[in-house]
Design a protein around this motif. Structure first.
Motif, PDB file in Angstrom:
ATOM      1  N   UNK A  94       0.817  -1.224   0.000  1.00  0.00           N
ATOM      2  CA  UNK A  94       0.000   0.000   0.000  1.00  0.00           C
ATOM      3  C   UNK A  94       0.846   1.269   0.000  1.00  0.00           C
ATOM      4  N   UNK A  95       2.020   1.229   0.671  1.00  0.00           N
ATOM      5  CA  UNK A  95       2.794   2.471   0.758  1.00  0.00           C
ATOM      6  C   UNK A  95       3.510   2.835  -0.546  1.00  0.00           C
ATOM      7  N   UNK A 101       1.269  -0.935  -8.698  1.00  0.00           N
ATOM      8  CA  UNK A 101       1.297  -1.969  -9.747  1.00  0.00           C
ATOM      9  C   UNK A 101       2.709  -2.409 -10.145  1.00  0.00           C
ATOM     10  N   UNK A 102       3.725  -1.607  -9.788  1.00  0.00           N
ATOM     11  CA  UNK A 102       5.110  -1.959 -10.139  1.00  0.00           C
ATOM     12  C   UNK A 102       5.891  -2.526  -8.956  1.00  0.00           C
ATOM     13  N   UNK A 103       5.239  -2.680  -7.794  1.00  0.00           N
ATOM     14  CA  UNK A 103       5.953  -3.075  -6.577  1.00  0.00           C
ATOM     15  C   UNK A 103       6.663  -4.408  -6.727  1.00  0.00           C
ATOM     16  N   UNK A 107      12.803  -3.964 -12.048  1.00  0.00           N
ATOM     17  CA  UNK A 107      13.426  -3.108 -13.059  1.00  0.00           C
ATOM     18  C   UNK A 107      12.506  -1.957 -13.470  1.00  0.00           C
ATOM     19  N   UNK A 108      11.234  -2.239 -13.642  1.00  0.00           N
ATOM     20  CA  UNK A 108      10.289  -1.173 -13.971  1.00  0.00           C
ATOM     21  C   UNK A 108      10.137  -0.205 -12.803  1.00  0.00           C
ATOM     22  N   UNK A 109      10.118  -0.746 -11.593  1.00  0.00           N
ATOM     23  CA  UNK A 109      10.006   0.104 -10.411  1.00  0.00           C
ATOM     24  C   UNK A 109      11.229   1.002 -10.264  1.00  0.00           C
ATOM     25  N   UNK A 141      12.057  -3.006  -4.845  1.00  0.00           N
ATOM     26  CA  UNK A 141      11.006  -3.997  -5.040  1.00  0.00           C
ATOM     27  C   UNK A 141      10.518  -4.519  -3.706  1.00  0.00           C
ATOM     28  N   UNK A 142       9.203  -4.712  -3.587  1.00  0.00           N
ATOM     29  CA  UNK A 142       8.676  -5.209  -2.333  1.00  0.00           C
ATOM     30  C   UNK A 142       9.142  -6.643  -2.090  1.00  0.00           C
ATOM     31  N   UNK A 143       9.878  -6.810  -0.986  1.00  0.00           N
ATOM     32  CA  UNK A 143      10.372  -8.131  -0.612  1.00  0.00           C
ATOM     33  C   UNK A 143      11.705  -8.488  -1.222  1.00  0.00           C
TER      34      UNK A 143
END
Length: 550
Positions: A94-95, A101-103, A107-109, A141-143
């Motif tokens: 959420x943050x 959508x990129x989380x 590479x996109x993030x 990236x998340x995680x």
């Protein structure tokens, strides 16, 4: 030769890490439940597991749909085994806000975060993040940091071990859900591990947890071997006073004053810090303080609830509970003395005698209170109490869950104040340390030899640190608590779902934490230091595996 070493793991670990991140697995979501089977499928792509598919196992953990842990075993000669472990659940995305959508697309993030940070004025933290991301040495990236890069490194080391002919020993990779809430994945895996070890004739002699750490500098503190992990308990105090009308305060006993004195005695008190291995744990802090009235009244509250977070390096939860009881008892006595003194002063001002002095505060453990419920109300009262527990069984808030059960216990027991009920209001995370187990010199020697080899070959230095500072699965991985501690903890944890029910045959072996480092895990700008996570870390782990098993 040096160039070959630099490329030994990097591209493969990066590929694996990004693939794992792409499988979103926020704690408590369907993605978490689906992750175990996906990881098992990835592992079965390895040549070794194509011919040994039965050595990749899924172990049910919890939830609906069911979450599963993964165990993958590469066999060699002999029974000695080393286990690598990591968790695959991640916190909410959420943050990330508009970039959510990129989380799970590193590479996109990366490009999106750079563009976002370049488009507006930045605070110091954001400026540091922009510099990191532009450098090419950090990947978001998340995680990715917490902690799929660690699992990716473990997979790469497992692959390298499987490719080695005439292997000595056995290497196990473990991946579990739910580290972020209650370590239910590692705890259920811990309970399944003895059966797995017996089936394959394994002697698991050591473990490496692969969790991440933070470093705001150049990585000197993040490149670390943690010999132990910090412990955590959440002691509570439910203060019961006598209500009084606001115009006649001394006709009752102030629960607020007693609670305030307890808070003053505990909150951020350096005298309550635990010391071990030359390191000092943070002092306890109050996470929750509230009265339990349902609405506005011109009377003082009868009940006030306190919940404290208490971290430790050496003390067991039983030690903390005993110390907490002493502090509560002293603070409550001081509160009553203050209350009575003020009553006398007020009476002198009015020229009238106030009501009788407030009596001493009864300090009662949760275990004692439950016995009182049984004595007063019998099995029917216990049945009603258990029904309250069932209603709160799936709650995400252990403080609220415990508060509901303890309040019901006080009512069932007919407990009249002034009194304080104390106990534990969360799952206890035991502190652990390498030195507390005997028979580990070969593991220690393997780690040290691998560490020196890294330095001799010109790779970044890796240092020893005594305690991993975050709450982690390391509290349950290879750790079997004492039976006496288990009984006291269980008796004083009112919410039964928060009790760690350990099997008597749980395995015990020394564990260290060696994982990636980065910055701001759980945050929007979470990022891993790629050169260490993708190359140096797996190389170091491979050295330890070779020296310990070989």
């Amino acid at each position: 030769m040096e160039q070959r070493r630099k490329l030994e793991f990097g591209p493969r670990v990066r590929e694996l890490a990004c693939r794992l991140v792409g499988w979103g697995s926020e704690t408590g979501t369907p993605g978490e439940a689906e992750f175990g089977a996906k990881l098992a499928g990835l592992l079965r792509e390895m040549p070794y597991f194509r011919t040994h598919p039965d050595q990749v196992r899924l172990v049910d953990s919890h939830g609906d749909p069911m979450t599963q842990s993964v165990i993958a075993l590469v066999r060699g000669q002999g029974a000695r085994a080393l286990a690598l472990a990591g968790h695959y659940d991640v916190v909410s995305i959420d943050n990330y806000r508009e970039l959510a959508p990129l989380a799970f697309k590193p590479d996109e993030l990366l490009a999106a975060l750079i563009a976002d940070l370049e488009s507006r004025p930045l605070n110091t933290t954001e400026q540091r993040a922009l510099e990191d991301l532009r450098s090419g040495e950090f990947l978001p990236g998340r995680g990715l940091l917490d902690m799929k890069s660690g699992i990716a490194a473990g997979i790469a080391v497992l692959e390298a071990f499987a490719a080695q002919p005439d292997r000595l020993g056995n290497l196990i990779l473990i991946a579990t859900p739910d580290e972020e809430r209650g370590s239910r994945g590692m705890r259920s895996l811990r309970d399944a591990l003895p059966t797995f070890a017996n089936e394959f004739g394994l002697d698991i002699q050591a473990g490496i947890n692969l969790d991440a750490t933070s470093d705001q500098g150049d990585g000197e503190e993040g490149r670390a071997i943690y010999r132990g992990t910090i412990g955590k308990a959440l002691p509570f105090a439910l203060v019961i006073g006598h209500s009084s009308h606001a115009s006649y305060p001394f006709e009752g006993v102030s629960a607020q004053l007693i609670a305030s004195e307890i808070t003053r005695a505990v909150e951020a008190n350096p005298e309550l810090c635990d010391t071990a291995g030359g390191e000092i744990s943070p002092p306890p802090i109050c996470l929750e303080a509230k009265d339990l009235r349902g609405g506005y009244e011109v009377t003082t509250p009868e009940r006030v609830w306190l919940g404290f977070n208490w971290l430790s390096h050496h003390w067991a939860a039983t030690d903390l509970l005993g110390l907490f009881e002493q502090v509560v008892r002293t603070a409550a006595a001081e509160a009553i003395e203050t209350f009575n003194r003020r009553a006398r002063t007020y009476g002198t001002m009015l020229g009238t005698k106030q009501t009788a002095a407030a009596p001493d505060v009864a300090v009662i453990s949760a275990a004692e209170l439950r016995d009182r419920v049984q004595y007063v109300g019998g099995t029917e009262a216990i049945t009603r109490l258990n029904e309250v527990g069932r209603k709160w069984r799936n709650a995400d808030d252990p403080l609220a869950q415990t508060r509901a059960v303890v309040s019901a216990m006080v009512t069932e027991a007919g407990l009249i104040g002034p009194a304080v009920v104390y106990g534990l209001s969360s799952l206890v995370y035991p502190s652990t340390h390498f030195s507390r187990l005997s028979g580990h010199p070969e593991f220690a020697a393997a780690i040290e030899a691998a560490r020196l080899t890294q330095e001799e070959r010109g790779h970044p230095a890796i240092k020893y640190r005594e305690f991993f500072t975050g709450i982690s699965d390391m509290s349950f991985f290879g750790h079997r608590p004492l039976d006496t501690d288990r009984a006291l903890i269980a008796g004083n944890t009112p919410a039964r779902e928060l009790i760690d029910d350990v099997r008597t045959d749980a395995l015990s072996f020394p564990v260290v934490n060696i994982g990636p480092w980065g910055r701001e895990f759980h945050q929007r700008l979470e990022r891993v230091h790629a050169p260490y996570a993708f190359e140096d870390l797996p190389r170091f782990l491979r050295q330890i595996v070779s020296r310990f098993l070989g």
